[in-house]
Design a protein around this motif. Structure first.
Motif, PDB file in Angstrom:
ATOM      1  N   MET A 134     105.276  52.648 133.201  1.00 12.00           N
ATOM      2  CA  MET A 134     106.616  53.208 133.326  1.00 12.00           C
ATOM      3  C   MET A 134     107.303  52.788 134.612  1.00 12.00           C
ATOM      4  O   MET A 134     107.797  53.601 135.364  1.00 12.00           O
ATOM      5  CB  MET A 134     106.534  54.749 133.319  1.00 12.00           C
ATOM      6  CG  MET A 134     106.765  55.316 131.953  1.00 12.00           C
ATOM      7  SD  MET A 134     106.773  57.080 131.942  1.00 12.00           S
ATOM      8  CE  MET A 134     108.131  57.537 132.982  1.00 12.00           C
ATOM      9  N   MET A 141     106.103  51.858 137.268  1.00 13.46           N
ATOM     10  CA  MET A 141     105.461  52.404 138.451  1.00 13.46           C
ATOM     11  C   MET A 141     104.182  51.629 138.621  1.00 13.46           C
ATOM     12  O   MET A 141     103.477  51.363 137.661  1.00 13.46           O
ATOM     13  CB  MET A 141     105.162  53.868 138.167  1.00 13.46           C
ATOM     14  CG  MET A 141     104.591  54.639 139.262  1.00 13.46           C
ATOM     15  SD  MET A 141     104.493  56.354 138.774  1.00 13.46           S
ATOM     16  CE  MET A 141     103.210  56.265 137.544  1.00 13.46           C
ATOM     17  N   THR A 158      98.445  53.134 144.300  1.00  5.72           N
ATOM     18  CA  THR A 158      99.207  53.555 145.470  1.00  5.72           C
ATOM     19  C   THR A 158      98.344  53.332 146.686  1.00  5.72           C
ATOM     20  O   THR A 158      97.196  53.765 146.722  1.00  5.72           O
ATOM     21  CB  THR A 158      99.530  55.056 145.394  1.00  5.72           C
ATOM     22  OG1 THR A 158     100.113  55.335 144.149  1.00  5.72           O
ATOM     23  CG2 THR A 158     100.460  55.460 146.495  1.00  5.72           C
ATOM     24  N   ARG A 197      97.778  53.666 150.826  1.00  7.07           N
ATOM     25  CA  ARG A 197      98.186  54.449 151.981  1.00  7.07           C
ATOM     26  C   ARG A 197      97.328  54.079 153.162  1.00  7.07           C
ATOM     27  O   ARG A 197      96.165  53.702 153.021  1.00  7.07           O
ATOM     28  CB  ARG A 197      97.947  55.944 151.757  1.00  7.07           C
ATOM     29  CG  ARG A 197      98.829  56.629 150.840  1.00  7.07           C
ATOM     30  CD  ARG A 197     100.221  56.814 151.446  1.00  7.07           C
ATOM     31  NE  ARG A 197     101.145  56.955 150.354  1.00  7.07           N
ATOM     32  CZ  ARG A 197     101.280  58.081 149.657  1.00  7.07           C
ATOM     33  NH1 ARG A 197     100.603  59.135 150.013  1.00  7.07           N
ATOM     34  NH2 ARG A 197     102.081  58.125 148.638  1.00  7.07           N
ATOM     35  N   ARG A 228      94.833  54.587 145.788  1.00  7.43           N
ATOM     36  CA  ARG A 228      94.731  55.691 144.854  1.00  7.43           C
ATOM     37  C   ARG A 228      95.200  55.177 143.506  1.00  7.43           C
ATOM     38  O   ARG A 228      96.213  54.491 143.437  1.00  7.43           O
ATOM     39  CB  ARG A 228      95.664  56.781 145.340  1.00  7.43           C
ATOM     40  CG  ARG A 228      95.358  58.152 144.903  1.00  7.43           C
ATOM     41  CD  ARG A 228      96.049  59.122 145.796  1.00  7.43           C
ATOM     42  NE  ARG A 228      97.471  59.078 145.606  1.00  7.43           N
ATOM     43  CZ  ARG A 228      98.338  59.639 146.441  1.00  7.43           C
ATOM     44  NH1 ARG A 228      97.896  60.231 147.514  1.00  7.43           N
ATOM     45  NH2 ARG A 228      99.611  59.584 146.203  1.00  7.43           N
ATOM     46  N   ASN A 262      96.936  55.465 139.984  1.00  5.18           N
ATOM     47  CA  ASN A 262      97.884  56.307 139.252  1.00  5.18           C
ATOM     48  C   ASN A 262      97.541  56.381 137.789  1.00  5.18           C
ATOM     49  O   ASN A 262      98.024  57.264 137.079  1.00  5.18           O
ATOM     50  CB  ASN A 262      99.302  55.747 139.403  1.00  5.18           C
ATOM     51  CG  ASN A 262      99.778  55.823 140.829  1.00  5.18           C
ATOM     52  OD1 ASN A 262      99.384  56.726 141.557  1.00  5.18           O
ATOM     53  ND2 ASN A 262     100.585  54.872 141.235  1.00  5.18           N
ATOM     54  N   TYR A 322      89.609  56.893 143.765  1.00  5.30           N
ATOM     55  CA  TYR A 322      90.004  56.470 145.103  1.00  5.30           C
ATOM     56  C   TYR A 322      89.126  55.335 145.560  1.00  5.30           C
ATOM     57  O   TYR A 322      87.954  55.253 145.183  1.00  5.30           O
ATOM     58  CB  TYR A 322      89.860  57.625 146.104  1.00  5.30           C
ATOM     59  CG  TYR A 322      90.803  58.754 145.828  1.00  5.30           C
ATOM     60  CD1 TYR A 322      90.429  59.778 144.978  1.00  5.30           C
ATOM     61  CD2 TYR A 322      92.066  58.780 146.389  1.00  5.30           C
ATOM     62  CE1 TYR A 322      91.294  60.799 144.702  1.00  5.30           C
ATOM     63  CE2 TYR A 322      92.932  59.798 146.121  1.00  5.30           C
ATOM     64  CZ  TYR A 322      92.544  60.801 145.270  1.00  5.30           C
ATOM     65  OH  TYR A 322      93.402  61.821 144.988  1.00  5.30           O
ATOM     66  N   HIS A 352      90.201  62.133 132.848  1.00  4.00           N
ATOM     67  CA  HIS A 352      91.151  61.712 131.825  1.00  4.00           C
ATOM     68  C   HIS A 352      92.141  60.725 132.407  1.00  4.00           C
ATOM     69  O   HIS A 352      92.442  60.735 133.591  1.00  4.00           O
ATOM     70  CB  HIS A 352      91.928  62.904 131.288  1.00  4.00           C
ATOM     71  CG  HIS A 352      91.047  63.900 130.622  1.00  4.00           C
ATOM     72  ND1 HIS A 352      90.878  65.171 131.101  1.00  4.00           N
ATOM     73  CD2 HIS A 352      90.256  63.806 129.531  1.00  4.00           C
ATOM     74  CE1 HIS A 352      90.039  65.809 130.327  1.00  4.00           C
ATOM     75  NE2 HIS A 352      89.655  65.014 129.375  1.00  4.00           N
ATOM     76  N   TYR A 399      95.824  58.998 132.822  1.00  2.00           N
ATOM     77  CA  TYR A 399      97.173  59.521 132.939  1.00  2.00           C
ATOM     78  C   TYR A 399      98.036  58.899 131.872  1.00  2.00           C
ATOM     79  O   TYR A 399      98.056  57.682 131.701  1.00  2.00           O
ATOM     80  CB  TYR A 399      97.729  59.177 134.323  1.00  2.00           C
ATOM     81  CG  TYR A 399      99.185  59.486 134.489  1.00  2.00           C
ATOM     82  CD1 TYR A 399     100.135  58.485 134.461  1.00  2.00           C
ATOM     83  CD2 TYR A 399      99.597  60.788 134.667  1.00  2.00           C
ATOM     84  CE1 TYR A 399     101.464  58.764 134.618  1.00  2.00           C
ATOM     85  CE2 TYR A 399     100.932  61.083 134.821  1.00  2.00           C
ATOM     86  CZ  TYR A 399     101.873  60.074 134.800  1.00  2.00           C
ATOM     87  OH  TYR A 399     103.185  60.355 134.955  1.00  2.00           O
ATOM     88  N   ASN A 418     103.395  62.452 126.066  1.00  2.00           N
ATOM     89  CA  ASN A 418     102.465  63.474 125.610  1.00  2.00           C
ATOM     90  C   ASN A 418     101.424  62.865 124.687  1.00  2.00           C
ATOM     91  O   ASN A 418     101.631  61.833 124.076  1.00  2.00           O
ATOM     92  CB  ASN A 418     103.211  64.575 124.877  1.00  2.00           C
ATOM     93  CG  ASN A 418     104.063  65.366 125.852  1.00  2.00           C
ATOM     94  OD1 ASN A 418     103.816  65.338 127.034  1.00  2.00           O
ATOM     95  ND2 ASN A 418     105.063  66.036 125.338  1.00  2.00           N
TER      96      ASN A 418
END
Lengths: 726, 271
Positions: free
Chosen positions: A611, A613, A617, A619, A634, A636, A642, A659, A661, A665
């Motif tokens: 989507m 994204m 991620t 950091r 990390r 998503n 991690y 699970h 992401y 739905n």
């Protein structure tokens, strides 16, 4: 009651030294009724004075004593009263109250001339000295005058000089603090009542009060009386600051303690039993193996151990705000050590924690030593085969029975064949590269998870279920998951490992021996080794660009395996058996295409987006000290995964529900389409049911035919009749 | 979790795997003290962390003397500077229902979604929603849905205000595993529906909030014992990332939310 007869006599003998009417006696006797409020220090002051003999601190004389009693007499009387109070049997109802009350009364008389400083110093002294002794005398038993006696302390009306005549309707003292406790007219009028009959209603009232207080409460054997005794004992023993404000809590604590007495030193607290059991198990972790020289053991332990440095990776992960608490990490370390001792382990790693509904799983990723093949696997396979075989003859029997019953009608055999089973990957390859052990808490037994089959992975991609925490729980889902929770757990672990295990670029490199790509069907290389020349990538670069990280686990193809296998290629034996049918099937079914996934060691920048994204991620763990920071990545796509890297070290961890992401739905899989019906053939031919018009037309035609037939018969009969007649 | 017992609470809540790094902890300890002083709060709670793509939001809440009064929510990006968030309203909640996906991490980021206008023939209106607003409503939703306290931790005075119970000694172990021992930390909704028989057994000073027993969907809470049976941990399955911990027989309890700020709408399929 013998005492009352004695005491009054004692009481009444002494005041004879006083001049004055008998009113004083009545006044004395009415003191408990009037519930003289008095400050503790005052009373104690007098007591102290009494115990010390003629006190030095009583400068004033009983100038205002209306009866004009002399001071020394007063004092002596007071003294004697006090001693009587001390010595008198405590069972007597009036005694403690009476003389002290009288003394307070007397003192109140003098109080106008009492300077405040007179009392403050002495007050404090006597509080400390006298109060304890006094109350200790009173501790064993309390009775209503005691209660009323104590109630005298809670509101002091020192300024209040008025004595209220004891014309009360009930013998109980009034206890609203606002009203003057006792009033004394300016002229010193003393209420007088005959001495003899008075004690009795008061006695009776006192006993009634005590009986009422001694009533046991509904829910327990405790009475208010005993409870107040306990409460006050507790307060006096503990001497808390400002007891009034914490009165409710003290009340509750006393109640609780009554029912939870800690007298039993032999029995354990039953509530804490599970906690103690767990503590015992975890204690076993901490005990090192006994026997042998201490020194030898230390040397052995200092050698390389298979168990990784969990504390170090926990430290790095903590910088990233991830991870379990440090004591939990240490317990995990000890549990891994226990695992290593029990199983022939070659490499070991703490994979992570998967949360469940009733308990969670701690997962360890393990590789066995060469040659230590697992036997459990074979047993599992045998069971599966037996199950499959059992089904087939059963089906054959049914058909046989039907054959016997109806020779003509043979149930048409379904022509649907289940899709060919994709074979499981060999251990140590692909998704089954590592073995996984799970346990629910450090200290408990480690359980091995079975290898994962492609069918399980394919099904796991379609369902979404929470783990309950019990490995043998069934997974009820659609499409039905082939296995129980242990298999589902293993499938999710495989998926997570394949998707989220990453390392800095260059840490791993391909080995020198590269297999021919053609032979392996274009699957690519599947082995790598550590790069000894890896020098570490600066943390800032790791954070800035995702191209500096690579996957080091193989991607799982849609088929459920890491290396593609054509499911239609059967072994030679099977081909011979099913040759004819299979040829037809191959021609009819589509050609299966080879599935290709991204090769090993692909950088993260090539991962598909979710989507718009990025699926990862990055950091820096601490922006305030970038020099010592750790780079954190990390996921998503799999929330909870991690990876960290710092210098030459890196690590992966997963803590989460297990699970994936999905921004949309979850849509459960639709049921399969209805299967095609049997092929029409001479044996089976379907005909449509006739419509209503057709039926009616048919019936009309039949009726006509019937009518026509009847008519013919009648005609024939008539002809016969005619013939006969002729 | 209470800012005063922050370190212990973080240790106890660490079973879910997400906590705070030492530098953040240190920053929080100092900054929450200052927040308490500046805003004159009675109690400051560290609410949790919402993970965004670019940055994370750290959320704190301030409570006044009456524990059930509306709370003030503050957010920060670096645990040092805190900004007050506006209170949540219903309109904002309806707007938020349209926005999906992860938080970006930038408070001024705007989500766009188109609203279809039925009446007018004009083009669909593009509504822009700021991330700050979304943050407010998500925090409010989570609070209303899953913020919990153990029974007995708060008590209600006859005049109305709700206070912290200083004599709360912790739940006994037999009660700690039951959902009925935990209450929602918000205005009660379902109390009026109780029958008189049920109400007769309640203690009005302690049982004035909704318990977790009747939460829908049933089974949306997972109760576990951790740390060798000495810690009770409740995790919400509806808002994954929410953890409540309590040590039975002690006063320690608290909750924290560390997650993406998205509701788990698939819960009925997953149970």
């Amino acid at each position: 009651m013998g005492d009352p007869s004695e005491a009054p006599s004692r009481q009444y003998t002494n005041p004879r030294s006083f001049q004055g009417p008998d009113g004083r006696r009545s006044q004395e006797s009415s003191q408990p009724q009037a519930a003289v409020p008095e400050e503790v220090p005052q009373m104690l002051l007098s007591q102290q004075r009494g115990s010390q003999g003629p006190p030095s601190g009583l400068p004033q004389t009983n100038l205002r004593w209306s009866q004009g009693a002399s001071l020394p007499e007063n004092e002596n009387w007071q003294t004697s009263q006090i001693f009587q109070a001390a010595e008198a049997p405590m069972g007597h109802s009036e005694h403690p109250g009476f003389p002290l009350g009288f003394q307070t009364h007397a003192y109140m008389e003098d109080s106008r001339t009492l300077a405040s400083e007179h009392t403050t110093n002495l007050m404090l002294q006597q509080l400390q000295q006298g109060q304890g002794s006094l109350f200790q005398q009173l501790e064993p038993t309390y009775h209503s005058p005691g209660a009323s006696f104590l109630s005298q302390f809670d509101s002091s009306q020192r300024e209040d000089q008025h004595f209220r005549p004891s014309t009360q309707h009930s013998p109980y003292p009034r206890d609203d603090p606002g009203s003057p406790r006792f009033s004394f007219s300016e002229q010193g009028f003393l209420y007088y009542s005959p001495e003899v009959p008075e004690p009795q209603p008061r006695d009776l009232a006192v006993q009634n009060a005590k009986a009422y207080l001694l009533q046991t409460s509904v829910g327990s054997d405790l009475s208010l009386y005993e409870h107040l005794v306990n409460l006050l004992t507790k307060i006096l023993n503990q001497r808390p600051e400002d007891p009034l404000s914490i009165l409710e809590s003290l009340n509750r604590t006393t109640q609780w303690e009554w029912f939870h007495r800690k007298l039993d030193t032999l029995r354990d607290d039953p509530e804490m039993q599970p906690a103690y059991e767990m503590a015992e198990k975890q204690k076993a972790l901490f005990i090192q193996g006994g026997g042998g020289d201490r020194e030898q053991e230390m040397e052995e332990e200092m050698m390389e151990t298979v168990v990784p440095n969990i504390m170090e990776s926990a430290f790095h992960l903590e910088q990233a705000s991830v991870g379990l608490s440090s004591d939990e990490s240490f317990r995990i370390y000890l549990a891994l050590k226990q695992l290593v001792q029990q199983q022939p382990v070659h490499t070991c790693r703490f994979w992570g924690k998967i949360l469940g509904l009733r308990s969670s799983y701690l997962v360890a990723e393990v590789e066995f030593r060469e040659g230590e093949e697992e036997e459990e696997e074979e047993e599992g396979e045998e069971l599966l085969l037996e199950g499959a075989e059992a089904l087939e003859p059963h089906g054959g029997e049914e058909e046989g029975e039907e054959d016997e019953e109806k020779v003509v009608d043979v149930v048409p055999k379904p022509q649907w064949k289940p899709p060919p089973v994709v074979p499981k990957e060999e251990s140590r390859t692909g998704a089954n590269k590592y073995l996984y052990f799970v346990c629910t808490e450090p200290g408990r037994q480690w359980t091995r998870l079975p290898h994962v089959t492609p069918a399980q992975i394919v099904c796991a991609r379609k369902i979404r279920k929470f783990f309950t925490g019990h490995l043998d729980a069934p997974v009820i889902s659609y499409p039905p998951f082939p296995g129980n929770e242990a298999n589902y757990l293993r499938a999710q672990i495989a998926r997570i490992s394949a998707a989220t295990h990453i390392s800095p670029l260059g840490f791993y490199q391909f080995g020198e021996e590269e297999g021919d790509e053609e032979d392996e069907g274009g699957a690519g290389r599947d082995s790598f080794e550590e790069n000894p020349d890896f020098e570490g990538i600066p943390v800032l670069e790791l954070v800035d660009s995702l191209a500096n990280w690579v996957h080091h686990t193989q991607h799982i193809l849609p088929q459920g395996r890491c290396t593609w296998v054509n499911p239609l290629q059967k072994t030679e034996e099977e081909e011979e058996e099913l040759r004819e049918e299979e040829e037809k099937a191959d021609q009819v079914l589509e050609e299966v295409e080879q599935e290709i996934g991204p090769p090993l060691l692909t950088p993260l920048s090539e991962d598909a987006e979710i989507m718009n994204m990025s699926p990862w991620t990055t950091r820096l763990s601490c922006s305030l000290c970038p020099q010592y920071s750790v780079a954190v990545v990390r996921s998503n796509l799999w929330p909870g995964a991690y990876a960290y890297a710092s210098g030459k070290k890196f690590g992966n961890l997963y803590i989460g529900w297990g699970h994936k992401y999905s921004p949309d739905n979850f849509n459960p899989a639709l049921p399969a389409t209805v299967q095609q019906e049997y092929a029409s053939g001479p044996e089976i031919m379907e005909m449509g049911d006739p419509t209503v018009e057709e039926e009616q037309a048919l019936r009309a035609a039949q009726e006509q035919a019937l009518a026509a037939a009847e008519k013919e018969e009648e005609d024939e009969e008539e002809e016969e009749d005619e013939d006969l007649e002729d | 979790m209470d800012a005063e017992s922050l370190l212990l609470s973080l240790e106890l809540a660490a079973g879910s795997g997400l906590g705070l790094s030492p530098d953040r902890r240190a920053a929080l300890l100092t900054s929450l003290q200052l927040v308490k002083r500046d805003y004159r709060y009675d109690r400051v709670l560290f609410w949790g962390r919402i993970l965004g793509i670019v940055a994370d939001y750290y959320i704190a809440q301030g409570l006044s003397e009456d524990q059930l009064a509306p709370r003030k929510t503050l957010y920060s990006l670096n645990c040092i500077e805190w900004s007050l968030l506006p209170p949540a309203t219903e309109e904002r909640a309806t707007q938020m229902a349209m926005v999906k996906g992860r938080f970006m991490g930038d408070p001024s980021h705007e989500y766009e979604h188109t609203e279809f206008q039925k009446m007018t023939a004009e083009d669909d209106v593009v509504v822009q929603v700021k991330e700050e607003t979304r943050l407010v409503s998500v925090i409010d939703q989570i609070d209303k849905a899953v913020a919990i306290i153990p029974r007995g931790a708060l008590f209600k005075t006859p005049f109305g205000p709700v206070h912290v119970n200083r004599t709360f000694e912790g739940l006994p172990l037999s009660e700690a595993r039951k959902l009925s021992s935990y209450f929602h930390f918000r205005e009660p909704v379902g109390l009026k529906n109780k029958t008189l028989l049920e109400k007769a057994d309640l203690d009005p000073s302690l049982d004035f909030l909704d318990s977790l027993e009747h939460d829908i969907p049933k089974g949306s809470w997972s109760i576990q014992m951790e740390r060798g049976n000495s810690l009770v941990v409740l995790r919400s399955l509806l808002w994954p990332g929410f953890t409540f911990f309590h040590t039975p027989r002690t006063r320690n309890h608290g909750y924290i939310y560390v997650g993406t700020g998205e509701k788990n709408m698939d819960l009925p399929f997953m149970l």
